[in-house]
Design a protein around this motif. Sequence first.
Motif, mmCIF file in Angstrom:
data_model
loop_
_atom_site.group_PDB
_atom_site.id
_atom_site.type_symbol
_atom_site.label_atom_id
_atom_site.label_comp_id
_atom_site.label_asym_id
_atom_site.label_seq_id
_atom_site.Cartn_x
_atom_site.Cartn_y
_atom_site.Cartn_z
ATOM 1 N N VAL A 33 0.879 -1.172 0.000
ATOM 2 C CA VAL A 33 0.000 0.000 0.000
ATOM 3 C C VAL A 33 0.912 1.216 0.000
ATOM 4 N N ASP A 34 1.023 1.829 -1.161
ATOM 5 C CA ASP A 34 2.034 2.823 -1.478
ATOM 6 C C ASP A 34 1.403 4.214 -1.512
ATOM 7 N N GLY A 35 2.207 5.243 -1.313
ATOM 8 C CA GLY A 35 1.711 6.601 -1.426
ATOM 9 C C GLY A 35 2.557 7.565 -0.625
ATOM 10 N N VAL A 39 -0.815 11.117 2.882
ATOM 11 C CA VAL A 39 -1.947 10.790 2.012
ATOM 12 C C VAL A 39 -3.022 9.994 2.747
ATOM 13 N N GLY A 40 -2.676 9.377 3.859
ATOM 14 C CA GLY A 40 -3.661 8.616 4.629
ATOM 15 C C GLY A 40 -3.525 7.114 4.522
ATOM 16 N N LYS A 41 -2.332 6.623 4.203
ATOM 17 C CA LYS A 41 -2.110 5.180 4.065
ATOM 18 C C LYS A 41 -2.320 4.442 5.384
ATOM 19 N N THR A 42 -1.743 4.968 6.456
ATOM 20 C CA THR A 42 -1.800 4.275 7.738
ATOM 21 C C THR A 42 -3.234 4.141 8.219
ATOM 22 N N ARG A 43 -3.997 5.204 8.084
ATOM 23 C CA ARG A 43 -5.415 5.140 8.474
ATOM 24 C C ARG A 43 -6.151 4.130 7.609
ATOM 25 N N LEU A 44 -5.938 4.169 6.305
ATOM 26 C CA LEU A 44 -6.652 3.273 5.404
ATOM 27 C C LEU A 44 -6.326 1.815 5.719
ATOM 28 N N ALA A 52 -11.520 -6.498 8.256
ATOM 29 C CA ALA A 52 -11.327 -7.845 7.725
ATOM 30 C C ALA A 52 -12.054 -8.945 8.494
ATOM 31 N N PRO A 53 -12.024 -8.970 9.839
ATOM 32 C CA PRO A 53 -12.702 -10.071 10.535
ATOM 33 C C PRO A 53 -14.200 -10.130 10.253
ATOM 34 N N HIS A 54 -14.780 -9.015 9.830
ATOM 35 C CA HIS A 54 -16.221 -8.962 9.617
ATOM 36 C C HIS A 54 -16.627 -9.323 8.190
ATOM 37 N N VAL A 55 -15.735 -9.118 7.231
ATOM 38 C CA VAL A 55 -16.147 -9.300 5.835
ATOM 39 C C VAL A 55 -15.176 -10.099 4.990
ATOM 40 N N ALA A 56 -13.952 -10.351 5.459
ATOM 41 C CA ALA A 56 -12.933 -10.896 4.565
ATOM 42 C C ALA A 56 -12.906 -12.413 4.499
ATOM 43 N N GLY A 57 -13.171 -13.098 5.607
ATOM 44 C CA GLY A 57 -13.017 -14.542 5.617
ATOM 45 C C GLY A 57 -11.574 -14.978 5.494
ATOM 46 N N ARG A 58 -10.656 -14.094 5.853
ATOM 47 C CA ARG A 58 -9.222 -14.362 5.722
ATOM 48 C C ARG A 58 -8.482 -13.426 6.660
ATOM 49 N N ALA A 59 -7.430 -13.907 7.312
ATOM 50 C CA ALA A 59 -6.668 -13.061 8.220
ATOM 51 C C ALA A 59 -5.902 -12.008 7.432
ATOM 52 N N VAL A 60 -6.023 -10.757 7.860
ATOM 53 C CA VAL A 60 -5.314 -9.644 7.229
ATOM 54 C C VAL A 60 -4.469 -8.963 8.296
ATOM 55 N N HIS A 61 -3.174 -8.852 8.037
ATOM 56 C CA HIS A 61 -2.225 -8.259 8.979
ATOM 57 C C HIS A 61 -1.473 -7.143 8.253
ATOM 58 N N SER A 62 -0.931 -6.194 9.017
ATOM 59 C CA SER A 62 -0.209 -5.091 8.379
ATOM 60 C C SER A 62 1.146 -4.861 9.032
ATOM 61 N N VAL A 63 2.068 -4.367 8.225
ATOM 62 C CA VAL A 63 3.390 -3.945 8.652
ATOM 63 C C VAL A 63 3.678 -2.618 7.982
ATOM 64 N N SER A 64 4.303 -1.699 8.703
ATOM 65 C CA SER A 64 4.687 -0.412 8.118
ATOM 66 C C SER A 64 6.171 -0.408 7.796
ATOM 67 N N GLU A 138 2.589 -1.195 4.258
ATOM 68 C CA GLU A 138 2.272 0.185 3.871
ATOM 69 C C GLU A 138 3.471 1.092 4.070
ATOM 70 N N GLY A 139 3.593 2.066 3.166
ATOM 71 C CA GLY A 139 4.677 3.019 3.279
ATOM 72 C C GLY A 139 4.928 3.754 1.969
ATOM 73 N N ILE A 140 5.965 4.570 1.969
ATOM 74 C CA ILE A 140 6.335 5.316 0.782
ATOM 75 C C ILE A 140 7.359 4.528 -0.038
ATOM 76 N N PHE A 141 7.452 4.879 -1.325
ATOM 77 C CA PHE A 141 8.491 4.356 -2.225
ATOM 78 C C PHE A 141 8.400 2.848 -2.462
ATOM 79 N N LEU A 142 7.235 2.250 -2.398
ATOM 80 C CA LEU A 142 7.146 0.788 -2.453
ATOM 81 C C LEU A 142 7.104 0.224 -3.866
ATOM 82 N N ARG A 143 6.941 1.070 -4.883
ATOM 83 C CA ARG A 143 7.031 0.584 -6.260
ATOM 84 C C ARG A 143 8.375 0.984 -6.878
#
Length: 240
Positions: A33-35, A39-44, A52-64, A138-143
């Motif tokens: 998740v780049d930007g 821009v609001g990446k961390t909030r998003l 995710a627990p309510h709609v994804a049916g799959r564990a979703v984890h994040s790292v910055s 998530e973070g900057i410069f990821l592409r």
Amino acid sequence: MSAGFLPVRQLVLVDLLSLMVAVHPGERAVIAVDGPDGVGKTRLVGELVALAPHVAGRAVHSVSVDGFHHPRVVRHARGSTGETFYADSYDYEALRSKVLRPFRAGREIVPAVHDVDTDQRLQPDPVELPEDALLLVEGIFLRRPELRGEWDATCLVTAPLEVTVARGNARQGQGQGRERGRMAGEDDPEHPSNARYVEGQRLYRLQARTWAPTWIVDNTDLSRPELIVPDPDEPQWFDQ
């Protein structure tokens, strides 16, 4: 409450999350998740993980990626320019060795190694994730070119510089983010105080323009973001 009455932002988040969890179902997957700053990446990403627990049916984890800054002495060893901001801010080998490689191999990950605010090394407990976990980095410069092949998909969060610089400055005023004190009235992207960050992002956009993101979220209006699935043959998206 029916879905038709949900706020626009939540509807967009549900749509984006449904696209993300469809990436490599049944196995581990990594999405960048780049930007730019502010821009609001961390909030998003935080909202996606909470949803995710309510709609994804799959564990979703994040790292910055902010947890993988080089120490300040390394970041500024060659000066404090836009070029060094882009080139020297992050320890990508640490990100690979602590997060990306072990995650792909089904092992625990270490979510951070450095606290940019205190400029101190971190030693957090390893995190164990399910076999089919989806990891959002998530973070900057990821592409950037040297990260090609690390992501199964990419999401670019974007907004005009006039918006992101002001948001970044507001965050700094709350004690987060940039490394130096800020003064009121410095929200113009062309103000000298913003040169290191703005020029670093401009250099990055030039180098990332041939790597189209999988999805784009226009986050100019936080209450009404727009989700775009770009056509990779339309080069205007490469300049975001």
